[in-house]
Motif scaffolding. Structure first.
Motif, PDB file in Angstrom:
ATOM      1  N   SER A 153      32.487  50.683  39.857  1.00  0.00           N
ATOM      2  CA  SER A 153      32.781  52.114  39.951  1.00  0.00           C
ATOM      3  C   SER A 153      32.316  52.924  38.748  1.00  0.00           C
ATOM      4  O   SER A 153      32.520  54.122  38.700  1.00  0.00           O
ATOM      5  CB  SER A 153      34.284  52.305  40.124  1.00  0.00           C
ATOM      6  OG  SER A 153      34.957  51.730  39.022  1.00  0.00           O
ATOM      7  N   GLY A 154      31.739  52.291  37.732  1.00  0.00           N
ATOM      8  CA  GLY A 154      31.207  53.044  36.607  1.00  0.00           C
ATOM      9  C   GLY A 154      32.087  53.078  35.375  1.00  0.00           C
ATOM     10  O   GLY A 154      31.945  53.973  34.547  1.00  0.00           O
ATOM     11  N   ASN A 184      24.893  56.245  37.279  1.00  0.00           N
ATOM     12  CA  ASN A 184      26.108  56.471  36.490  1.00  0.00           C
ATOM     13  C   ASN A 184      27.332  55.763  37.058  1.00  0.00           C
ATOM     14  O   ASN A 184      28.088  55.133  36.320  1.00  0.00           O
ATOM     15  CB  ASN A 184      26.413  57.962  36.388  1.00  0.00           C
ATOM     16  CG  ASN A 184      25.368  58.694  35.596  1.00  0.00           C
ATOM     17  OD1 ASN A 184      24.472  58.084  35.028  1.00  0.00           O
ATOM     18  ND2 ASN A 184      25.473  59.998  35.556  1.00  0.00           N
ATOM     19  N   LYS A 185      27.587  55.877  38.351  1.00  0.00           N
ATOM     20  CA  LYS A 185      28.814  55.341  38.955  1.00  0.00           C
ATOM     21  C   LYS A 185      28.554  54.078  39.769  1.00  0.00           C
ATOM     22  O   LYS A 185      29.350  53.716  40.630  1.00  0.00           O
ATOM     23  CB  LYS A 185      29.456  56.405  39.860  1.00  0.00           C
ATOM     24  CG  LYS A 185      29.738  57.714  39.159  1.00  0.00           C
ATOM     25  CD  LYS A 185      30.804  57.550  38.113  1.00  0.00           C
ATOM     26  CE  LYS A 185      31.093  58.880  37.434  1.00  0.00           C
ATOM     27  NZ  LYS A 185      31.879  58.746  36.242  1.00  0.00           N
ATOM     28  N   PRO A 199      20.697  54.823  29.306  1.00  0.00           N
ATOM     29  CA  PRO A 199      19.878  54.158  30.336  1.00  0.00           C
ATOM     30  C   PRO A 199      20.375  54.411  31.757  1.00  0.00           C
ATOM     31  O   PRO A 199      19.572  54.595  32.672  1.00  0.00           O
ATOM     32  CB  PRO A 199      19.986  52.673  29.976  1.00  0.00           C
ATOM     33  CG  PRO A 199      20.326  52.649  28.541  1.00  0.00           C
ATOM     34  CD  PRO A 199      21.162  53.862  28.302  1.00  0.00           C
ATOM     35  N   LEU A 200      21.694  54.435  31.936  1.00  0.00           N
ATOM     36  CA  LEU A 200      22.238  54.693  33.278  1.00  0.00           C
ATOM     37  C   LEU A 200      21.942  56.122  33.722  1.00  0.00           C
ATOM     38  O   LEU A 200      21.624  56.364  34.887  1.00  0.00           O
ATOM     39  CB  LEU A 200      23.750  54.453  33.291  1.00  0.00           C
ATOM     40  CG  LEU A 200      24.203  53.006  33.224  1.00  0.00           C
ATOM     41  CD1 LEU A 200      25.709  52.938  33.117  1.00  0.00           C
ATOM     42  CD2 LEU A 200      23.730  52.227  34.419  1.00  0.00           C
ATOM     43  N   ASN A 201      22.048  57.078  32.785  1.00  0.00           N
ATOM     44  CA  ASN A 201      21.796  58.472  33.129  1.00  0.00           C
ATOM     45  C   ASN A 201      20.343  58.688  33.526  1.00  0.00           C
ATOM     46  O   ASN A 201      20.050  59.452  34.458  1.00  0.00           O
ATOM     47  CB  ASN A 201      22.160  59.385  31.955  1.00  0.00           C
ATOM     48  CG  ASN A 201      23.639  59.364  31.653  1.00  0.00           C
ATOM     49  OD1 ASN A 201      24.448  59.053  32.512  1.00  0.00           O
ATOM     50  ND2 ASN A 201      23.994  59.672  30.423  1.00  0.00           N
ATOM     51  N   TYR A 232      30.757  45.873  30.790  1.00  0.00           N
ATOM     52  CA  TYR A 232      31.642  45.148  29.885  1.00  0.00           C
ATOM     53  C   TYR A 232      30.844  44.762  28.649  1.00  0.00           C
ATOM     54  O   TYR A 232      29.787  44.139  28.758  1.00  0.00           O
ATOM     55  CB  TYR A 232      32.215  43.898  30.561  1.00  0.00           C
ATOM     56  CG  TYR A 232      33.089  44.224  31.745  1.00  0.00           C
ATOM     57  CD1 TYR A 232      34.430  44.533  31.565  1.00  0.00           C
ATOM     58  CD2 TYR A 232      32.566  44.263  33.027  1.00  0.00           C
ATOM     59  CE1 TYR A 232      35.240  44.846  32.641  1.00  0.00           C
ATOM     60  CE2 TYR A 232      33.364  44.584  34.114  1.00  0.00           C
ATOM     61  CZ  TYR A 232      34.700  44.876  33.913  1.00  0.00           C
ATOM     62  OH  TYR A 232      35.488  45.198  34.981  1.00  0.00           O
ATOM     63  N   VAL A 233      31.350  45.138  27.466  1.00  0.00           N
ATOM     64  CA  VAL A 233      30.606  44.949  26.230  1.00  0.00           C
ATOM     65  C   VAL A 233      31.461  44.181  25.233  1.00  0.00           C
ATOM     66  O   VAL A 233      32.656  44.444  25.091  1.00  0.00           O
ATOM     67  CB  VAL A 233      30.213  46.313  25.612  1.00  0.00           C
ATOM     68  CG1 VAL A 233      29.436  46.117  24.330  1.00  0.00           C
ATOM     69  CG2 VAL A 233      29.426  47.143  26.594  1.00  0.00           C
ATOM     70  N   LYS A 234      30.835  43.248  24.526  1.00  0.00           N
ATOM     71  CA  LYS A 234      31.446  42.612  23.364  1.00  0.00           C
ATOM     72  C   LYS A 234      30.592  43.031  22.181  1.00  0.00           C
ATOM     73  O   LYS A 234      29.459  42.562  22.031  1.00  0.00           O
ATOM     74  CB  LYS A 234      31.480  41.096  23.505  1.00  0.00           C
ATOM     75  CG  LYS A 234      32.163  40.412  22.337  1.00  0.00           C
ATOM     76  CD  LYS A 234      32.231  38.914  22.553  1.00  0.00           C
ATOM     77  CE  LYS A 234      32.933  38.242  21.415  1.00  0.00           C
ATOM     78  NZ  LYS A 234      32.172  38.255  20.169  1.00  0.00           N
TER      79      LYS A 234
END
Length: 136
Positions: free
Chosen positions: A30-31, A64-65, A57-59, A70-72
């Motif tokens: 869902s973004g 976007n959605k 990059p998503l934009n 998930y980032v570490k």
């Protein structure tokens, strides 16, 4: 890579900037943006600039959605981590669809910023700062 719990495909990419390293995993969703277990907005201190940089990059691709991110992230400061997230996300999006690569490369999102702290040299106080010179 297939996630055994949710039966969804995980795409991953690693980004680096200065002393920061960001391991990015994207899953169709869902973004939402989760960094080190916290919502992205609160981890990046509600800074619109850091949020904009991280999701560039998503934009550009108009996704976007479409994906959960998930980032570490570890090392460095928030600026370096935001730039590392941007590079890791761009690399992960390239693994989804090779056609994304052309668009991201033309925007300069796939190039690693190689500027790092210069090492200290002997006889100097810092990398370039010399002790005061006295003629007499």
């Amino acid at each position: 890579m297939l996630n055994p719990q949710q039966n969804k495909v995980i795409y991953s990419g690693t980004g680096r900037r200065k002393m920061s390293i960001a391991r990015v995993q994207i899953i169709p969703g869902s973004g939402k943006l989760i960094i080190n277990g916290l919502p992205g907005e609160s981890y990046l201190q509600f800074s619109p600039n850091y949020l904009r940089i991280s999701c560039t990059p998503l934009n550009i691709l108009g996704l976007n959605k479409e994906y959960d991110i998930y980032v570490k992230a570890e090392g460095g400061g928030l600026t370096g981590q935001a730039d590392a997230i941007r590079l890791g996300l761009a690399r992960a999006l390239c693994s989804i669809n090779p056609e994304n690569r052309l668009m991201l490369k033309s925007e300069g999102l796939l190039s690693r910023d190689a500027r790092i702290k210069e090492r200290k040299k002997y006889g100097l106080r810092k990398a370039r700062k010399a002790p005061q010179y006295s003629k007499r």
